[in-house]
Design a protein around this motif. Structure first.
Motif, short mmCIF file in Angstrom:
data_model
loop_
_atom_site.label_atom_id
_atom_site.label_comp_id
_atom_site.label_asym_id
_atom_site.label_seq_id
_atom_site.Cartn_x
_atom_site.Cartn_y
_atom_site.Cartn_z
N LEU A 128 0.83 -1.21 0.00
CA LEU A 128 0.00 0.00 0.00
C LEU A 128 0.86 1.25 0.00
O LEU A 128 0.62 2.19 -0.78
CB LEU A 128 -0.93 0.00 1.21
N LEU A 129 1.87 1.28 0.85
CA LEU A 129 2.70 2.48 0.96
C LEU A 129 3.44 2.75 -0.35
O LEU A 129 3.54 3.91 -0.80
CB LEU A 129 3.69 2.32 2.11
N PHE B 235 -4.39 3.28 9.97
CA PHE B 235 -3.24 3.54 9.10
C PHE B 235 -3.70 4.06 7.74
O PHE B 235 -3.13 5.02 7.20
CB PHE B 235 -2.43 2.25 8.95
N CYS B 236 -4.75 3.46 7.19
CA CYS B 236 -5.27 3.91 5.90
C CYS B 236 -5.83 5.33 5.98
O CYS B 236 -5.66 6.13 5.06
CB CYS B 236 -6.35 2.94 5.39
N ARG B 237 -6.48 5.64 7.11
CA ARG B 237 -6.99 7.02 7.28
C ARG B 237 -5.84 8.01 7.29
O ARG B 237 -5.95 9.11 6.75
CB ARG B 237 -7.79 7.13 8.59
N SER B 238 -4.72 7.61 7.89
CA SER B 238 -3.57 8.52 7.95
C SER B 238 -3.01 8.79 6.56
O SER B 238 -2.38 9.83 6.33
CB SER B 238 -2.48 7.94 8.84
N PRO C 211 -9.47 5.44 1.33
CA PRO C 211 -10.74 4.81 1.75
C PRO C 211 -10.51 3.33 2.09
O PRO C 211 -9.78 2.63 1.37
CB PRO C 211 -11.65 4.97 0.53
N HIS C 212 -11.12 2.87 3.16
CA HIS C 212 -10.83 1.52 3.65
C HIS C 212 -12.11 0.83 4.13
O HIS C 212 -12.98 1.45 4.73
CB HIS C 212 -9.81 1.60 4.81
N LEU C 213 -12.19 -0.48 3.85
CA LEU C 213 -13.29 -1.31 4.34
C LEU C 213 -12.73 -2.47 5.15
O LEU C 213 -11.63 -2.94 4.89
CB LEU C 213 -14.09 -1.91 3.17
N ILE C 214 -13.52 -2.96 6.10
CA ILE C 214 -13.21 -4.21 6.80
C ILE C 214 -14.28 -5.22 6.41
O ILE C 214 -15.48 -4.95 6.53
CB ILE C 214 -13.19 -4.02 8.32
N LYS C 215 -13.86 -6.38 5.93
CA LYS C 215 -14.77 -7.46 5.59
C LYS C 215 -14.48 -8.65 6.51
O LYS C 215 -13.34 -9.09 6.61
CB LYS C 215 -14.59 -7.90 4.13
N VAL C 216 -15.52 -9.15 7.18
CA VAL C 216 -15.34 -10.22 8.17
C VAL C 216 -15.89 -11.53 7.62
O VAL C 216 -16.98 -11.58 7.05
CB VAL C 216 -16.05 -9.87 9.49
N TRP C 217 -15.10 -12.58 7.79
CA TRP C 217 -15.55 -13.93 7.41
C TRP C 217 -16.52 -14.43 8.48
O TRP C 217 -16.13 -14.78 9.57
CB TRP C 217 -14.34 -14.85 7.30
N GLN C 218 -17.79 -14.41 8.14
CA GLN C 218 -18.84 -14.76 9.09
C GLN C 218 -19.12 -16.27 9.06
O GLN C 218 -18.75 -16.97 8.12
CB GLN C 218 -20.13 -14.01 8.74
N GLY C 219 -19.80 -16.74 10.08
CA GLY C 219 -20.27 -18.12 10.09
C GLY C 219 -19.28 -19.08 10.71
O GLY C 219 -18.16 -18.74 11.10
#
Length: 428
Positions: free
Chosen positions: A28-29, A68-71, A75-83
């Motif tokens: 990313l950096l 860190f992404c906000r700094s 734009p950043h999303l968190i996706k969680v592996w559910q179930g």
């Protein structure tokens, strides 16, 4: 990263998969810095963190990455592996979940391409694992991959060593998160990593990849000329095509077998050699390999699914699923349906009766929940399209041209073209 950005077709929105580890943080950096060095660029960045929810601290780590992404004003999303998580095959299940969540995130953020931080060290470990399982040469991790027929994923750091990436981050005083599972010896990759020496040289897979791509291109031309698809799911290789060079015939037959057998992987080297020996004998007869019946006749070789091990599929209204690894079924009918093998009707055809009989026995039949034949009205609401198991979930750029020819031969929709025109100066 500048070379990678130069290869992209513009405009492009790049989704960076970042876990917070050194590799993805460096990715990313480096992209941020490369874009800053490209004024008035038509490209933009966004980021996603996939939280597999396998460790109690993973949620907090995902939020650290978000900060860190906000700094960086990304734009950043968190996706969680559910179930519930599987007790066996965790690594494979986690990989599938990760790519599915990356695909969802790309759609949410209108991204054209995803980049992941696979490195030269990952390549070394992958090649070592595959050597332990098979003597077949491997191209290793592909630098460009199409997931689920809809999302291209690039791996621009495959030529970089992990320690070089960490030196890059240290020089900028940027910290990263160490995942303790990377030291857990219950995982095959970790065991392989522990056996590799620090000075081990990463095998250069460019030659193997380009060789594979070249054979795939020749096989695609061969397919266009010598392969005919007949409904219901009968493949016909005309006699002249069976005289092709061994490399082309091996590549094409191994993958056609995977398609007709509904298998995610091509035939093994031994199976392919057995099929080619059968073809070279030029004696009419049949053999089976990879769930496929190879029927050699005077007018060529016929391929079809063998009549066993075909499991039924139940679909609720509005649902979709893959039946027998060969067909994508989408149920738009106002009722639940079942898909079973065995169709009674036979159309007038010039094909051999035995070939047609086997094909009908393995063709899909739409039934209601009592097992009765669905009405014409219900069946008309069910969409059935070809599904290519070795390509439709994961398709490397090396196999892209062959897969595209295959889709055309079946009358299926084409695969989306890669968003890259060149990789390190080489045309895709």
């Amino acid at each position: 990263m500048r070379r990678f950005l130069d290869s992209l077709i513009k405009p492009t929105r790049i989704l960076v998969a970042i876990s917070g580890g050194s590799d993805s943080t460096g990715l990313l950096l480096a992209l941020v810095e490369a874009l800053k060095a490209t004024p008035n660029s038509s490209m933009s960045l966004c980021a996603v963190t996939v939280d597999h929810a396998l460790r109690t601290e993973s949620g907090d780590e995902a939020h650290q990455v978000a900060a860190f992404c906000r700094s960086l004003e990304i734009p950043h999303l968190i996706k969680v592996w559910q179930g519930e998580k599987p007790k066996a095959g965790m690594m494979a299940a986690a990989r599938d979940a990760r790519y599915a969540l990356l695909s969802d995130a790309a759609e949410n953020m209108n991204a054209d391409i995803v980049v992941t931080a696979h490195t030269a060290d990952d390549q070394l470990e992958t090649l070592a694992m595959r050597r332990e399982r098979s003597e077949q040469p491997s191209i290793g991790i592909a630098d460009l991959l199409l997931f689920d027929r809809r999302l291209w994923i690039a791996r621009p750091l495959l030529g970089c060593r992990r320690e070089a990436i960490r030196d890059y981050l240290r020089a900028r005083h940027v910290a990263w998160i160490d995942d303790p599972s990377n030291e857990d010896l219950k995982y095959e990759r970790v065991r392989i990593r522990s056996r590799l020496k620090e000075g081990d040289i990463v095998a250069n897979t460019d030659g193997a990849g380009e060789l594979r791509s070249g054979i795939a291109t020749l096989a695609a031309r061969w397919l266009d000329r010598y392969f005919v698809f007949h409904s219901p799911w009968i493949g016909h290789l005309v006699q002249a095509g069976l005289l092709a060079e061994t490399e082309i015939l091996s590549y094409a037959v191994a993958r056609l077998a995977a398609v007709f057998g509904g298998q995610p992987f091509a035939l093994s080297r031994k199976q392919t050699e057995d099929v080619l020996a059968f073809i070279r004998r030029a004696e009419p007869g049949r053999m089976t390999a990879g769930r496929v019946v190879f029927d050699l006749r005077r007018d060529g070789l016929f391929l079809g699914r063998e009549d066993r091990g075909i499991l039924p599929l139940t679909l609720a209204t509005g649902a979709s699923g893959v039946w027998d690894g060969r067909l994508l079924i989408e149920n738009a009918a106002p009722m639940d349906i079942g898909i079973v093998a065995g169709r009674a009707e036979a159309q007038t055809t010039h094909l051999p009766k035995g070939v047609v009989r086997r094909a009908l026995a393995t063709a899909p039949r739409i039934v209601d929940m009592r097992g009765h034949e669905a009405s014409v009205k219900v069946a008309g609401k069910v969409r059935v399209t070809p599904y290519f198991s070795p390509f439709d979930r994961f398709l490397t750029r090396f196999d892209f041209i062959f897969a595209q020819s295959l889709a055309a031969a079946f009358g299926a929709r084409p695969y989306p073209k890669p968003p890259l025109g060149l990789i390190d100066g080489k045309s895709i």
